[in-house]
Design a protein around this motif. Structure first.
Motif, PDB file in Angstrom:
ATOM      1  N   ALA A 133      62.015 -12.505 -66.020  1.00  0.00           N
ATOM      2  CA  ALA A 133      61.195 -13.707 -65.304  1.00  0.00           C
ATOM      3  C   ALA A 133      60.753 -12.884 -64.226  1.00  0.00           C
ATOM      4  N   HIS A 134      60.921 -12.391 -63.228  1.00  0.00           N
ATOM      5  CA  HIS A 134      61.146 -12.052 -62.352  1.00  0.00           C
ATOM      6  C   HIS A 134      59.819 -10.690 -62.266  1.00  0.00           C
ATOM      7  N   HIS A 135      60.469  -9.634 -62.903  1.00  0.00           N
ATOM      8  CA  HIS A 135      59.131  -8.005 -63.305  1.00  0.00           C
ATOM      9  C   HIS A 135      58.672  -8.347 -64.384  1.00  0.00           C
ATOM     10  N   GLY A 136      59.024  -9.132 -64.720  1.00  0.00           N
ATOM     11  CA  GLY A 136      57.716  -9.334 -66.720  1.00  0.00           C
ATOM     12  C   GLY A 136      58.383  -8.432 -67.424  1.00  0.00           C
ATOM     13  N   HIS A 137      59.232  -8.170 -67.684  1.00  0.00           N
ATOM     14  CA  HIS A 137      59.868  -7.160 -68.715  1.00  0.00           C
ATOM     15  C   HIS A 137      61.257  -6.790 -68.812  1.00  0.00           C
ATOM     16  N   THR A 138      61.375  -6.267 -69.694  1.00  0.00           N
ATOM     17  CA  THR A 138      63.506  -6.727 -69.960  1.00  0.00           C
ATOM     18  C   THR A 138      64.047  -5.163 -68.498  1.00  0.00           C
ATOM     19  N   PRO A 139      65.488  -5.486 -68.916  1.00  0.00           N
ATOM     20  CA  PRO A 139      65.754  -4.069 -68.224  1.00  0.00           C
ATOM     21  C   PRO A 139      65.981  -2.814 -69.000  1.00  0.00           C
ATOM     22  N   ARG A 140      65.496  -3.102 -70.339  1.00  0.00           N
ATOM     23  CA  ARG A 140      65.816  -2.396 -71.511  1.00  0.00           C
ATOM     24  C   ARG A 140      64.473  -1.096 -71.562  1.00  0.00           C
ATOM     25  N   GLU A 141      63.162  -2.430 -70.995  1.00  0.00           N
ATOM     26  CA  GLU A 141      61.922  -1.682 -70.859  1.00  0.00           C
ATOM     27  C   GLU A 141      61.825  -1.254 -69.719  1.00  0.00           C
ATOM     28  N   GLU A 142      62.182  -1.329 -68.742  1.00  0.00           N
ATOM     29  CA  GLU A 142      62.534  -0.565 -67.087  1.00  0.00           C
ATOM     30  C   GLU A 142      63.434   0.751 -67.547  1.00  0.00           C
ATOM     31  N   ARG A 143      64.050   0.655 -67.978  1.00  0.00           N
ATOM     32  CA  ARG A 143      65.092   2.245 -67.508  1.00  0.00           C
ATOM     33  C   ARG A 143      64.288   2.774 -69.257  1.00  0.00           C
ATOM     34  N   SER A 144      62.996   2.491 -70.318  1.00  0.00           N
ATOM     35  CA  SER A 144      62.695   3.148 -70.859  1.00  0.00           C
ATOM     36  C   SER A 144      61.322   3.927 -70.630  1.00  0.00           C
ATOM     37  N   ARG A 145      61.167   3.523 -69.425  1.00  0.00           N
ATOM     38  CA  ARG A 145      59.914   4.387 -68.777  1.00  0.00           C
ATOM     39  C   ARG A 145      59.901   4.813 -67.822  1.00  0.00           C
ATOM     40  N   ARG A 146      61.102   5.183 -68.122  1.00  0.00           N
ATOM     41  CA  ARG A 146      61.279   6.685 -67.502  1.00  0.00           C
ATOM     42  C   ARG A 146      62.077   8.166 -68.368  1.00  0.00           C
ATOM     43  N   PRO A 147      60.790   8.079 -68.854  1.00  0.00           N
ATOM     44  CA  PRO A 147      61.023   9.671 -70.017  1.00  0.00           C
ATOM     45  C   PRO A 147      62.513  10.100 -69.217  1.00  0.00           C
ATOM     46  N   GLY A 148      62.975  10.071 -70.720  1.00  0.00           N
ATOM     47  CA  GLY A 148      64.865  11.051 -70.185  1.00  0.00           C
ATOM     48  C   GLY A 148      65.470  10.269 -69.645  1.00  0.00           C
ATOM     49  N   TRP A 149      64.756   9.047 -69.670  1.00  0.00           N
ATOM     50  CA  TRP A 149      66.641   8.260 -68.738  1.00  0.00           C
ATOM     51  C   TRP A 149      67.000   7.330 -69.461  1.00  0.00           C
ATOM     52  N   LEU A 150      66.660   7.138 -70.468  1.00  0.00           N
ATOM     53  CA  LEU A 150      67.198   6.344 -71.672  1.00  0.00           C
ATOM     54  C   LEU A 150      68.059   6.967 -73.231  1.00  0.00           C
ATOM     55  N   ALA A 151      69.199   6.596 -72.611  1.00  0.00           N
ATOM     56  CA  ALA A 151      70.442   6.924 -73.387  1.00  0.00           C
ATOM     57  C   ALA A 151      71.465   5.966 -74.295  1.00  0.00           C
ATOM     58  N   PRO A 152      71.550   6.294 -75.661  1.00  0.00           N
ATOM     59  CA  PRO A 152      72.063   5.605 -75.913  1.00  0.00           C
ATOM     60  C   PRO A 152      73.092   4.124 -75.769  1.00  0.00           C
ATOM     61  N   ALA A 153      72.536   3.106 -75.806  1.00  0.00           N
ATOM     62  CA  ALA A 153      73.275   2.419 -74.968  1.00  0.00           C
ATOM     63  C   ALA A 153      75.419   1.860 -75.043  1.00  0.00           C
TER      64      ALA A 153
END
Length: 331
Positions: free
Chosen positions: A305-325
């Motif tokens: 609601a605040h940023h317009g995208h989910t936390p998971r989408e936020e993290r996935s925007r940074r290449p190499g940063w999204l690790a298996p949850a």
């Protein structure tokens, strides 16, 4: 050969930012643990021995400086500038000048740099302080190059400073400059950070005009919120601690920030969550919990609601940063 132990004094002034003290001491303690010896011996100091109240109301016991002390570094931690009696201010200036004569590395956290400026020890230097006080400090100490950045570390001139929220970033720069890049990288891993914020990164509130921080009650309320992001305070409690009614507090926020206290507080927590998602290695659920959200879905919904995208989408925007949850992280 490992370096000798450095004595670090943390001089606490009434209303000091507790989170800055915690971040500074935790960061240096992590360097101790990383190297397997006490590189830094930390002490809490006050002009007179006894309890010093933080801005949050927490009391910390401090001892007074003595002639037998041999400090490598003394850092002044302060909240609102110039809240001391005239006699205490003179005592503080004299003590800081004496340490400077002894060659002590001097710094400030929060508005701690204001004490160094009042003692005439920052003229011609760059210095950082919390955004709420920058306009006032610029007018009071025009000989200082007050920065809207997060931290400054100038070892050659024996000065450093940082905002309340940037104490950890300052320790990261400290680790690099005193111990080298490999030690800093190991320290970042130990602190669960990908990297520290740069000195020139601007404080989030630097776009506010002077009128927005001129009211001391508003500044105090904002500082309380910033210091309690993991366990948010109810609006009534913020008002009580500041010494106004809830209605008065709401009027201040509406007048100066065009927002409600609860809405502004939520935005601060979500901005912190964004930084953690971009820079840290915690799971999404852990980030949400550390920013005061009771569950993964609650965090995810508020974030979108605040940023317009989910936390998971936020993290996935940074290449190499999204690790298996990790299991259970369904945000």
């Amino acid at each position: 050969m490992l370096p000798i132990t450095r004595a670090i004094g943390c001089l606490l002034l009434p209303g000091f930012p507790l989170r800055a003290l915690g971040a500074w001491t935790d960061g240096l303690a992590a360097l101790n643990a990383q190297q397997g010896q006490v590189l830094y011996a930390l002490s809490t100091l006050a002009l007179d021995e006894g309890l010093v109240l933080a801005g949050t109301g927490v009391a910390v016991h401090c001892r007074a400086p003595c002639a037998a002390d041999h400090w490598h570094t003394v850092v002044v931690l302060a909240g609102e500038p110039c809240t001391m009696e005239a006699g205490q201010e003179a005592q503080l200036r004299a003590q800081l000048r004496a340490w400077d004569q002894e060659g002590v590395l001097l710094g400030g956290l929060g508005s701690g740099a204001a004490a160094l400026a009042a003692a005439g020890l920052l003229d011609g230097h760059r210095a950082c302080a919390d955004w709420a006080w920058l306009d006032r400090l610029s007018a009071r100490h025009p000989g200082v190059a007050w920065s809207q950045g997060l931290w400054d570390l100038t070892l050659a001139r024996r000065r450093f400073s940082a905002t309340s929220s940037a104490a950890t970033d300052l320790v990261g720069a400290w680790a690099q400059q005193l111990h080298g890049e490999p030690v800093q990288q190991e320290w970042l891993l130990a602190m669960d950070l990908r990297h520290g914020r740069a000195a020139e990164d601007r404080q989030r509130r630097e776009h506010l005009e002077a009128r927005d921080v001129a009211n001391p009650k508003l500044a105090e309320a904002l500082a309380l919120m910033e210091a309690n992001l993991a366990e948010p305070l109810p609006t009534e409690e913020v008002a009580r601690l500041v010494g106004v009614s809830r209605r008065q507090l709401e009027r201040l926020f509406k007048q100066h920030l065009d927002s409600l206290p609860s809405r502004h507080y939520l935005a601060l927590r979500l901005e912190r969550a964004q930084r953690l998602l971009q820079q840290g290695t915690q799971s999404i659920l852990q980030v949400g919990l550390s920013c005061g959200f009771a569950s993964g879905p609650h965090f995810s919904n508020a974030y979108k609601a605040h940023h317009g995208h989910t936390p998971r989408e936020e993290r996935s925007r940074r290449p190499g940063w999204l690790a298996p949850a990790p299991q259970g992280d369904r945000s």
